[in-house]
Each structure stands twice: as structure tokens, then as C-alpha cells.
Design an enzyme around this catalytic site. Structure first.
Site, PDB file in Angstrom:
ATOM      1  N   ASN A 122      18.055 -36.610-106.493  1.00 23.52           N
ATOM      2  CA  ASN A 122      16.777 -36.202-105.917  1.00 23.52           C
ATOM      3  C   ASN A 122      16.019 -37.366-105.281  1.00 23.52           C
ATOM      4  OD1 ASN A 122      17.524 -33.775-106.931  1.00 23.52           O
ATOM      5  ND2 ASN A 122      15.959 -33.658-108.531  1.00 23.52           N
ATOM      6  N   THR A 167      -6.290 -27.411 -59.875  1.00 24.35           N
ATOM      7  CA  THR A 167      -6.743 -26.719 -61.082  1.00 24.35           C
ATOM      8  C   THR A 167      -6.404 -25.255 -60.830  1.00 24.35           C
ATOM      9  OG1 THR A 167      -8.966 -26.324 -60.196  1.00 24.35           O
ATOM     10  CG2 THR A 167      -8.678 -28.327 -61.512  1.00 24.35           C
ATOM     11  N   HIS A 168      -6.000 -24.550 -61.841  1.00 22.24           N
ATOM     12  CA  HIS A 168      -5.547 -23.161 -61.694  1.00 22.24           C
ATOM     13  C   HIS A 168      -4.404 -23.048 -60.692  1.00 22.24           C
ATOM     14  CE1 HIS A 168      -9.372 -22.255 -63.710  1.00 22.24           C
ATOM     15  NE2 HIS A 168      -9.905 -23.093 -62.833  1.00 22.24           N
ATOM     16  N   SER A 289      25.203 -23.988 -57.442  1.00 24.24           N
ATOM     17  CA  SER A 289      25.467 -22.619 -57.854  1.00 24.24           C
ATOM     18  C   SER A 289      26.899 -22.272 -57.481  1.00 24.24           C
ATOM     19  CB  SER A 289      24.491 -21.676 -57.150  1.00 24.24           C
ATOM     20  OG  SER A 289      25.026 -20.368 -57.112  1.00 24.24           O
ATOM     21  N   LYS A 295      22.405 -24.122 -52.959  1.00 24.93           N
ATOM     22  CA  LYS A 295      21.534 -24.427 -54.097  1.00 24.93           C
ATOM     23  C   LYS A 295      21.716 -25.830 -54.676  1.00 24.93           C
ATOM     24  CE  LYS A 295      19.050 -21.962 -55.996  1.00 24.93           C
ATOM     25  NZ  LYS A 295      19.196 -20.791 -56.842  1.00 24.93           N
ATOM     26  N   ASN A 297      19.991 -27.142 -58.111  1.00 28.50           N
ATOM     27  CA  ASN A 297      19.075 -26.713 -59.175  1.00 28.50           C
ATOM     28  C   ASN A 297      18.674 -27.853 -60.101  1.00 28.50           C
ATOM     29  OD1 ASN A 297      19.321 -24.066 -58.219  1.00 28.50           O
ATOM     30  ND2 ASN A 297      21.142 -23.712 -59.486  1.00 28.50           N
ATOM     31  N   GLU A 302      14.819 -28.251 -66.404  1.00 27.83           N
ATOM     32  CA  GLU A 302      14.773 -26.879 -66.945  1.00 27.83           C
ATOM     33  C   GLU A 302      15.260 -26.846 -68.388  1.00 27.83           C
ATOM     34  OE1 GLU A 302      16.519 -23.826 -64.410  1.00 27.83           O
ATOM     35  OE2 GLU A 302      15.922 -24.985 -62.659  1.00 27.83           O
ATOM     36  N   GLN A 334      17.175 -29.034 -99.409  1.00 31.07           N
ATOM     37  CA  GLN A 334      18.423 -29.370 -98.713  1.00 31.07           C
ATOM     38  C   GLN A 334      18.397 -28.832 -97.278  1.00 31.07           C
ATOM     39  OE1 GLN A 334      22.258 -29.507-100.844  1.00 31.07           O
ATOM     40  NE2 GLN A 334      22.852 -27.790 -99.540  1.00 31.07           N
ATOM     41  N   LYS A 337      17.403 -30.851 -93.568  1.00 36.77           N
ATOM     42  CA  LYS A 337      18.152 -31.826 -92.768  1.00 36.77           C
ATOM     43  C   LYS A 337      18.539 -31.378 -91.368  1.00 36.77           C
ATOM     44  CE  LYS A 337      19.656 -33.820 -96.956  1.00 36.77           C
ATOM     45  NZ  LYS A 337      18.863 -32.725 -97.612  1.00 36.77           N
TER      46      LYS A 337
HETATM   47  N1  ARG Z   1      22.141 -32.269-101.245  1.00 33.89           N
HETATM   48  C1  ARG Z   1      20.894 -32.300-101.906  1.00 33.89           C
HETATM   49  C2  ARG Z   1      19.731 -32.273-100.927  1.00 33.89           C
HETATM   50  O1  ARG Z   1      19.975 -32.394 -99.780  1.00 33.89           O
HETATM   51  C3  ARG Z   1      20.805 -33.559-102.722  1.00 33.89           C
HETATM   52  C4  ARG Z   1      19.945 -33.428-103.905  1.00 33.89           C
HETATM   53  C5  ARG Z   1      20.572 -32.490-104.873  1.00 33.89           C
HETATM   54  N2  ARG Z   1      19.860 -32.423-106.094  1.00 33.89           N
HETATM   55  C6  ARG Z   1      20.058 -31.460-106.945  1.00 33.89           C
HETATM   56  N3  ARG Z   1      19.373 -31.478-108.026  1.00 33.89           N
HETATM   57  N4  ARG Z   1      20.876 -30.478-106.706  1.00 33.89           N
HETATM   58  O2  ARG Z   1      18.588 -32.098-101.259  1.00 33.89           O
END
Ligand code: ARG
Length: 470
Positions: A122, A167-168, A289, A295, A297, A302, A334, A337
Site C-alpha cells: 500500500n 467576439t461572438h 482524403s 483535400k 485536412n 482535430e 488500483q 493508474k
Molecule cells: N496493485 C495494487 C494497487 O495498484 C497494489 C497495492 C495492493 N495492496 C493490497 N492490499 N492489495 O493499488
């Protein structure tokens, strides 16, 4: 019937925690709960954090010198394997942390098993993300600097180029193209400030919080913080392992960067439209295109505009992820990420492309000027002229409105009228009136700080160029 728990001893794939369980998880649950497919990109930072932790354990007498040496040696081998693409990532080992730890034990034996003393995944993962994010912030900050430099370079070149300000999306008043570009410099400068501010809160050490309550070992958190270049340690173990507000802040900042890029993109697309024709983008940022041979583009702007949506989405996803989580760590985290990674990737790549794209803009000054001559862009200047001759602004506004209407009917511009014709709208109009009706006169008069006058734009561009030198 009593069941014998599976032994971890010789099973390469057995989870670090499986000794407590009487049956293995199903393949689906394994895939559902594993994060190694995406968190393996934290590997370098995971190792960096582990080495700092091991160094500290040795310094307080928990690890022997020999253990520390073995861990360093093993981690070096692992890094080499990862860099060479030879490291075997196993889904069974769940995440980046357990994969690396397992390999370390394979390589160095008991020393590897002692590494996790006084630590939990953790606080480990919270540390890894912060180390990774800090590096990303530094890269993106530098790219934002380069982007401001590219914009200021073009702004200095076009300090005198005039285009209509809108403006606008209606012609409002003439502005210089350099001034228009410097508006984006301001936006990206604020984004860079926000990133720097966010970095201060990212740069705190969670390690030492362990699972949630801290640890009974005599650890030295300040030492780990110093080794890893953190500005300090997180002051509460429950908070350290659980909150991801620093990641949310980064995503919010990323969303603003993309919002600014998206606004700029919208203008580039508009300016490049043959209907407007203010600029051309280098061919390397455009595509053709498959059916319409004529074209060209503006794909890159975009796409950048489109990608703003996914970055905004990641921000909302992270906010929603955090909302309602009780203290302390929950597996929900988790899920922080992938969105965070994608935000950094998208923002980084987009800003990088725009540095080059801005450098490749070809300005069509005549088209800009022609557009500024339509739409009575200097009407406000005439009103201001009358005010300087004693009229209250509201009366001046009305006088000019009549003149504009008259010109509109006759199909000409205010500047096309003779002094006598203009004087018919108000007797205080003098021989010098045309100096304020020209585009050049209009922009030159706005030379205060923040104004559009060429001399001011040149000075601002120089200031920015000085500040953003590599
Ligand atoms: N893969 C977990 C995460 O991204 C790591 C921590 C996991 N901790 C646990 N008590 N299961 O948060």
C-alpha cells in the site's frame, strides 16, 4: 475434510499471500484483480523505492550489509532484464511489486525475502506512483516551456501582422497576430504554474505508512525521503496510503492543458479553412482524403481537440474513484493508474507535437489584413476619437453607429469616407480622423501593458523568449 494449504515454497507462480487461502482464485478473478499488465510501467520506480527502503533498513540495523549488497545486486540484474525485455511478467503474481519481489528472491534468496520488512504494497504503490508522476511532470513542464517559446518566436515575427479580433466570432477590433499568439502563451504559462504547484504535493513520501497504521520497526522515513528526492514525508499513515488527490490534481491540470490546446486547435482549423485562409499548416500535420483529391485536412489539431474529451473523462473517473472511499487503502485505488497514465501520455504527446506544429505555421498576412478591413473593425476607434473631443461615450457610440449604417448601405468602409463626409455625422471630426481609422493606427494606440500594439507585442515576446530559453 481438512485441506492442506498450497505451499509457496517451490511454486514460482504462487501469490505472496496465498498461504492463508484454501483454494486458488479462478482465472477470471485473477485477470480481474491483476494489474501487472499496466502497472509494470512503474517498474523502474518500484526498484528505486525498494533500494531506498533497503538502504534505510540497513542503516537502522534491520538488514545486514550483506543483505543490502545482495538486494542491490539482484535489483540491478532485474533492471537489466526489464530493459532488455527479458523479464518474465506473470499475471499470477498480480502486480509489478510482487513480480519484482519474487524475481529478487529467486536471484538472491533470503535477502530478497527481508526487503518487505516494515513496508506494505500500500505505501509501496503510493510511492511508485508519486515517483513516476514527478518524472512525468518534469517532462511535461519542459515541453510547455518549449511550446511557449515556439509561440513567442512566431509572435515576435508577427508583431505587426494585423488580423481581425473576434467576439461572438464577429469581427470586433483589429489585433496583431503576435498578440493573439501571446494569449496562448499566457494560458500555457498558467498551466505550467499549476503543474509546478501540483508537483509540490506529489513530492511527499508515503513509505513508512506500511499497510495503514505505520510500523513497529525503528524506521527512518526522513532518510528514505532524502534518498528519493522527496521534499518531505506524508504526515499521516492512513492518508498516505489512501488518498490520490495528487493524481486528481495532475489530471485537472492536464485537462486544462488540453482545453487550451483544444481552443488553439479550433482556431487553427478555422484559420486553415479555405474560406478563411489565414494560415497554412505544414503538410506533416495534415492528411488527404481517399476520395476527394483536393483535400488537406488539419488532422493533428482535430485529434488534439478530440483527445481533450478522454483527458476530461479520466479526471471525472478519478474523482469518482476517490469519492466515497473510507479510510484507508481500498483496492479501488488500483483503478487510478490507467487513466493517470493515459492522461500523462496524451498531454505529453500532444504538447510535444504542438511545439513542432507551431514552428511550421505559415502565415498569410494579406488574407488576415483583408479580413480586418471588413466589418468596421475600427468603429470603436472613431467613437474613442469623438470622446477625446468632448463627447460622452454613449453619444459618440450613436454617432458612429449612424456612420456605420451609412457605409454599410453604400458598401464601403469608414476609412473610405472623406473628412467632409465623416464630418456630416459630427462637426467635431477633424482632418486627423483617418489616423485612427486605419488598422495600423488602431493597434498602435493600444500600447499599454497587455495591449495589442506592435511595440508592446515585441517587448512581451522578448520577455517570454528570455524566460523560456532552453
Ligand atoms: N496493485 C495494487 C494497487 O495498484 C497494489 C497495492 C495492493 N495492496 C493490497 N492490499 N492489495 O493499488
Amino acid at each position: 475434510m481438512s485441506q492442506t494449504p498450497p505451499s509457496n515454497q517451490f511454486d514460482k507462480k504462487a501469490q505472496a499471500w496465498s498461504a492463508r487461502f484454501s483454494e486458488p482464485v479462478s482465472d477470471l478473478v485473477k485477470r480481474y484483480t491483476a494489474s501487472v499488465d499496466f502497472d509494470k510501467r512503474l517498474a523502474r520506480f518500484d526498484i528505486e523505492g525498494s533500494l531506498a527502503h533497503a538502504d534505510m533498513l540497513q542503516s537502522v540495523g534491520i538488514l545486514s550489509d550483506a543483505d543490502l549488497a545482495a538486494i542491490r545486486d539482484g535489483m540491478q540484474k532485474i533492471l537489466t532484464e526489464i530493459d532488455a525485455g527479458r523479464f518474465e511478467w506473470l499475471l499470477d503474481l498480480e502486480d509489478v511489486h510482487l513480480n519484482i519481489e519474487k524475481r529478487l528472491v529467486e536471484l538472491v534468496g533470503d535477502a530478497g525475502k527481508r526487503l518487505h520488512t516494515g513496508r506494505s504494497r500500500n505505501d509501496q504503490v503510493a510511492t511508485d506512483i508519486r515517483l513516476w508522476l514527478r518524472a512525468e511532470i518534469d517532462v511535461i513542464s519542459d515541453l510547455l516551456r518549449q511550446l511557449r517559446h515556439a509561440l513567442a518566436t512566431l509572435a515576435r515575427e508577427h508583431a505587426e501582422t494585423i488580423l481581425p479580433g473576434f467576439t461572438h466570432l464577429q469581427v470586433a477590433q483589429p489585433v496583431t497576430f503576435g498578440h493573439h499568439l501571446l494569449a496562448y502563451v499566457e494560458m500555457f504559462a498558467r498551466d505550467a504554474e499549476r503543474l509546478a504547484d501540483c508537483r509540490r504535493r506529489v513530492n511527499r513520501l508515503p513509505l513508512g505508512a506500511a499497510a495503514l497504521a505505520g510500523t513497529s520497526y525503528p524506521i527512518d522515513r526522513e532518510r528514505v525521503a532524502a534518498t528519493l528526492g522527496f521534499d518531505g514525508v506524508c504526515r499521516n499513515s492512513l492518508d498516505a496510503v489512501s488518498d490520490r488527490d495528487f493524481a486528481i490534481e495532475f489530471c485537472a491540470t492536464g485537462a486544462l492543458v488540453m482545453t487550451h490546446i483544444s481552443r488553439l486547435s479550433e482556431e487553427l482549423i478555422l484559420w486553415m479553412s479555405p474560406r478563411v485562409g489565414f494560415i497554412d499548416l505544414a503538410d506533416r500535420f495534415c492528411t488527404g482524403s481517399s476520395i476527394m483529391p483536393q483535400k488537406k485536412n488539419p488532422d493533428v489539431p482535430e485529434l488534439a481537440r478530440g483527445k481533450t474529451g478522454r483527458v476530461n473523462g479520466h479526471l471525472i473517473a478519478l474523482l469518482t474513484l476517490m469519492k466515497g472511499q473510507p479510510l484507508a487503502y481500498n483496492k479501488d485505488n488500483q483503478e487510478d493508474k490507467e487513466g493517470l497514465f493515459d492522461t500523462a501520455d496524451t498531454v505529453r504527446d500532444t504538447v510535444r507535437i504542438f511545439v513542432d506544429l507551431i514552428g511550421g505555421i505559415q502565415v498569410k498576412a494579406e488574407a488576415m489584413r483583408a479580413a480586418a478591413l471588413q466589418g468596421f473593425a475600427t468603429a470603436t476607434d472613431l467613437a474613442d476619437y469623438l470622446v477625446k473631443r468632448g463627447l460622452p461615450f454613449r453619444d459618440a457610440h450613436e454617432v458612429v453607429a449612424h456612420a456605420v449604417r451609412d457605409c454599410s448601405d453604400r458598401g464601403c468602409d469608414l476609412a473610405d469616407l472623406t473628412v467632409e463626409e465623416l464630418r456630416a455625422f459630427h462637426p467635431s471630426i477633424g482632418e486627423d480622423v483617418h489616423s485612427v481609422l486605419t488598422l495600423e493606427g488602431s493597434v498602435a494606440a493600444r500600447k499599454h501593458i497587455g495591449g495589442t500594439a506592435p511595440e508592446r507585442v515585441r517587448a512581451e515576446a522578448e520577455r517570454v523568449l528570455g524566460e523560456t530559453q532552453g
